[in-house]
Motif scaffolding. Structure first.
Motif, PDB file in Angstrom:
ATOM      1  N   LEU A 105     -13.440 -38.133 -53.320  1.00 27.39           N
ATOM      2  CA  LEU A 105     -12.280 -38.061 -52.427  1.00 27.39           C
ATOM      3  C   LEU A 105     -12.581 -38.635 -51.051  1.00 27.39           C
ATOM      4  CD1 LEU A 105      -9.375 -37.085 -51.818  1.00 27.39           C
ATOM      5  CD2 LEU A 105     -10.391 -34.879 -51.131  1.00 27.39           C
ATOM      6  N   ALA A 106     -13.607 -38.099 -50.385  1.00 25.51           N
ATOM      7  CA  ALA A 106     -13.890 -38.490 -49.005  1.00 25.51           C
ATOM      8  C   ALA A 106     -14.129 -39.988 -48.827  1.00 25.51           C
ATOM      9  CB  ALA A 106     -15.070 -37.682 -48.459  1.00 25.51           C
ATOM     10  N   PRO A 107     -14.896 -40.660 -49.700  1.00 25.51           N
ATOM     11  CA  PRO A 107     -15.089 -42.111 -49.497  1.00 25.51           C
ATOM     12  C   PRO A 107     -13.778 -42.889 -49.470  1.00 25.51           C
ATOM     13  CG  PRO A 107     -16.709 -41.268 -51.044  1.00 25.51           C
ATOM     14  CD  PRO A 107     -15.710 -40.157 -50.825  1.00 25.51           C
ATOM     15  N   ARG A 108     -12.860 -42.531 -50.375  1.00 24.65           N
ATOM     16  CA  ARG A 108     -11.562 -43.221 -50.419  1.00 24.65           C
ATOM     17  C   ARG A 108     -10.767 -42.974 -49.140  1.00 24.65           C
ATOM     18  NH1 ARG A 108      -6.826 -41.391 -53.544  1.00 24.65           N
ATOM     19  NH2 ARG A 108      -8.222 -39.799 -54.393  1.00 24.65           N
ATOM     20  N   LEU A 109     -10.801 -41.733 -48.660  1.00 22.64           N
ATOM     21  CA  LEU A 109     -10.063 -41.402 -47.436  1.00 22.64           C
ATOM     22  C   LEU A 109     -10.671 -42.095 -46.225  1.00 22.64           C
ATOM     23  CD1 LEU A 109      -9.389 -37.586 -47.967  1.00 22.64           C
ATOM     24  CD2 LEU A 109      -7.819 -39.504 -48.319  1.00 22.64           C
ATOM     25  N   LEU A 110     -11.991 -42.207 -46.185  1.00 18.92           N
ATOM     26  CA  LEU A 110     -12.640 -42.865 -45.052  1.00 18.92           C
ATOM     27  C   LEU A 110     -12.346 -44.358 -45.026  1.00 18.92           C
ATOM     28  CD1 LEU A 110     -16.069 -40.989 -44.920  1.00 18.92           C
ATOM     29  CD2 LEU A 110     -14.117 -40.757 -43.368  1.00 18.92           C
ATOM     30  N   VAL A 111     -12.207 -44.964 -46.205  1.00 18.65           N
ATOM     31  CA  VAL A 111     -11.814 -46.376 -46.258  1.00 18.65           C
ATOM     32  C   VAL A 111     -10.411 -46.549 -45.681  1.00 18.65           C
ATOM     33  CG1 VAL A 111     -11.178 -48.264 -47.806  1.00 18.65           C
ATOM     34  CG2 VAL A 111     -13.320 -47.022 -48.161  1.00 18.65           C
ATOM     35  N   LEU A 112      -9.493 -45.685 -46.082  1.00 18.14           N
ATOM     36  CA  LEU A 112      -8.126 -45.755 -45.566  1.00 18.14           C
ATOM     37  C   LEU A 112      -8.097 -45.516 -44.056  1.00 18.14           C
ATOM     38  CD1 LEU A 112      -6.287 -43.759 -48.391  1.00 18.14           C
ATOM     39  CD2 LEU A 112      -6.297 -46.248 -48.037  1.00 18.14           C
ATOM     40  N   PHE A 113      -8.894 -44.549 -43.604  1.00 19.13           N
ATOM     41  CA  PHE A 113      -8.945 -44.250 -42.170  1.00 19.13           C
ATOM     42  C   PHE A 113      -9.509 -45.439 -41.397  1.00 19.13           C
ATOM     43  CE2 PHE A 113     -10.992 -42.207 -38.433  1.00 19.13           C
ATOM     44  CZ  PHE A 113      -9.858 -41.636 -37.867  1.00 19.13           C
ATOM     45  N   ALA A 114     -10.528 -46.092 -41.948  1.00 12.90           N
ATOM     46  CA  ALA A 114     -11.137 -47.241 -41.283  1.00 12.90           C
ATOM     47  C   ALA A 114     -10.156 -48.404 -41.166  1.00 12.90           C
ATOM     48  CB  ALA A 114     -12.389 -47.680 -42.040  1.00 12.90           C
ATOM     49  N   GLN A 115      -9.282 -48.550 -42.153  1.00 11.55           N
ATOM     50  CA  GLN A 115      -8.271 -49.597 -42.081  1.00 11.55           C
ATOM     51  C   GLN A 115      -7.282 -49.345 -40.948  1.00 11.55           C
ATOM     52  OE1 GLN A 115      -6.709 -49.422 -46.067  1.00 11.55           O
ATOM     53  NE2 GLN A 115      -8.379 -50.638 -46.945  1.00 11.55           N
ATOM     54  N   ARG A 116      -7.015 -48.068 -40.691  1.00 12.37           N
ATOM     55  CA  ARG A 116      -6.096 -47.701 -39.616  1.00 12.37           C
ATOM     56  C   ARG A 116      -6.798 -47.686 -38.263  1.00 12.37           C
ATOM     57  NH1 ARG A 116      -3.702 -46.923 -35.859  1.00 12.37           N
ATOM     58  NH2 ARG A 116      -1.876 -45.609 -35.415  1.00 12.37           N
ATOM     59  N   TYR A 117      -8.073 -47.288 -38.234  1.00 13.50           N
ATOM     60  CA  TYR A 117      -8.827 -47.183 -36.980  1.00 13.50           C
ATOM     61  C   TYR A 117     -10.142 -47.941 -37.120  1.00 13.50           C
ATOM     62  CZ  TYR A 117      -5.532 -43.395 -35.998  1.00 13.50           C
ATOM     63  OH  TYR A 117      -4.390 -42.646 -35.786  1.00 13.50           O
TER      64      TYR A 117
END
Length: 302
Positions: A105-117
Motif C-alpha cells: 500500500l504505502a509504496p503506491r501512495l508515496l508514488v502518487l504523493f510524489a507526483q503531486r509534491y
C-alpha cells in the motif's frame, strides 16, 4: 539532543514513572527507557532517581526539566510564527509501515504523493506494527500505516483501505482440494507463522475470536517476516500460512503450487490504517501528506 527525547523526559517526570509515561505517550516502556538513557548518555549526567516510589529528577534533572520546558515552548511558538511563510510543500517525509501496508500500500501512495509534491523526499521504513507505533510516539517518523487501529493517546487514526487475509496450503496438501474447511481441520497441522508483533496474525486471532473460535493446536515450523516469505515456504510444502491476498498476485487457488482455503464462519477481511500525531500537523509536509491520504481514501481512487 532531540526534541523527542526532551518530550519523553518531561512526560516521565510529570507522570512519575517510565510505565506511566509510556501509557500516556502510547508507546512501550522500553521505548521510554531508551530515550531517557540516550539523553543521559549524551549529557553525561544522571537525570532521574530510580528508587522505589515515583521517579523524581536529580538536581541535574531539575535543570534539564527547565531547559526542556523552555525549548519545547519556543519550538512550538517558532513553528506558529513560520506558518505564514510556507508557500510550498517540500522537505523530507518519514513513513513507517508494518509489512503488509509497507509492501503493498504505502509504496503506491508515496508514488502518487510524489507526483503531486515533487519537492518532497519520502523515506519508508518497513517494520512490525508495534515499532510503527513506537516510532510515531518517539518522533522518529511523520506518519505510519498498520493493519490495526491502536487505542493510544495523542495518536490519530484514519481507515484508508481494506485487506483480505487468506489461508494458503501447498497444492499437494490433504486440505487443498476442499477450498472451505472447518477450524478444527487445522488441529495438528504445521503453521508457517508471521513474526511476533505481526498485524496479520493479530487480525487473524481477532477475527476468529469475534466468530467465537480460536486456532487449534498447530506446530509452528518457523516464523517469517513477510507474506512473501510465508508464501515461498508454503509453496515449498513446509506447512500452512496466513498471508495477505495481495501477496498472491494472481496465484489464487492452485496456481504456482499453492491453494487458498476459506474457514467456515470466519471473515478475514481487515482494515488498514494511517496513523499520525495531530501535534505534527503544523509541519507543512506532514499536513499535506495526511490530507492527501484522506482524500485518496475517501475517493477510493488509485
Amino acid at each position: 539532543m532531540k526534541l523527542s527525547q526532551l518530550r519523553t523526559f518531561l512526560e516521565t517526570v510529570r507522570r512519575g514513572g517510565f510505565a506511566e509515561a509510556a501509557r500516556s505517550m502510547g508507546v512501550s516502556q522500553p521505548a521510554v527507557t531508551r530515550q531517557i538513557q540516550r539523553l543521559e548518555s549524551e549529557l553525561g549526567v544522571r537525570l532521574l532517581r530510580r528508587a522505589e516510589g515515583p521517579v523524581t529528577p536529580t538536581p541535574a534533572g531539575n535543570q534539564v526539566q527547565l531547559f526542556a520546558e523552555h525549548v519545547l515552548a519556543e519550538h512550538e511558538a517558532l513553528m506558529e510564527r513560520l506558518r505564514p511563510f510556507h508557500d510550498g510543500v517540500g522537505g523530507t517525509l518519514r513513513i513507517a509501515a508494518s509489512t503488509t501496508p509497507g509492501e503493498f500500500l504505502a509504496p503506491r501512495l508515496l508514488v502518487l504523493f510524489a507526483q503531486r509534491y515533487p519537492d518532497v523526499t519520502s523515506i519508508l521504513d518497513v517494520t512490525d506494527s508495534q515499532r510503527v507505533i513506537d516510532a510515531l510516539a518517539e518522533g522518529k517518523c511523520d506518519a505510519g500505516f498498520t493493519g490495526f487501529a491502536p487505542q493510544r493517546p495523542h495518536l490519530s487514526v484514519e481507515r484508508v483501505a481494506a485487506d483480505e487475509i487468506v489461508l494458503i496450503a501447498p497444492a499437494a496438501h490433504r486440505l487443498a482440494k476442499r477450498r472451505r474447511i472447518k477450524i478444527d481441520d487445522l488441529d495438528g497441522e504445521t503453521l508457517i507463522a508471521r513474526e511476533a508483533g505481526s498485524g496479520t496474525m493479530e487480525s487473524v486471532k481477532r477475527s476468529l475470536h469475534e466468530a467465537g473460535l480460536e486456532l487449534p493446536t498447530m506446530r509452528t515450523a518457523m516464523q517469517l517476516g513477510t507474506s512473501n516469505a510465508v508464501l515461498q515456504a508454503v509453496r515449498a510444502g513446509l506447512g500452512l500460512g496466513f498471508v495477505t491476498a495481495q501477496a498472491l498476485d494472481g496465484e489464487l487457488h492452485d496456481h504456482h503450487g499453492v491453494r487458498t482455503l476459506s474457514i467456515a464462519g470466519v471473515s478475514l477481511v481487515r482494515d488498514l490504517y494511517m496513523i499520525y500525531r495531530s501535534d505534527r500537523l503544523d509541519v507543512p509536509v506532514v499536513r499535506a501528506f495526511v490530507e492527501f491520504i484522506k482524500r485518496w481514501a475517501e475517493s477510493g481512487r488509485d
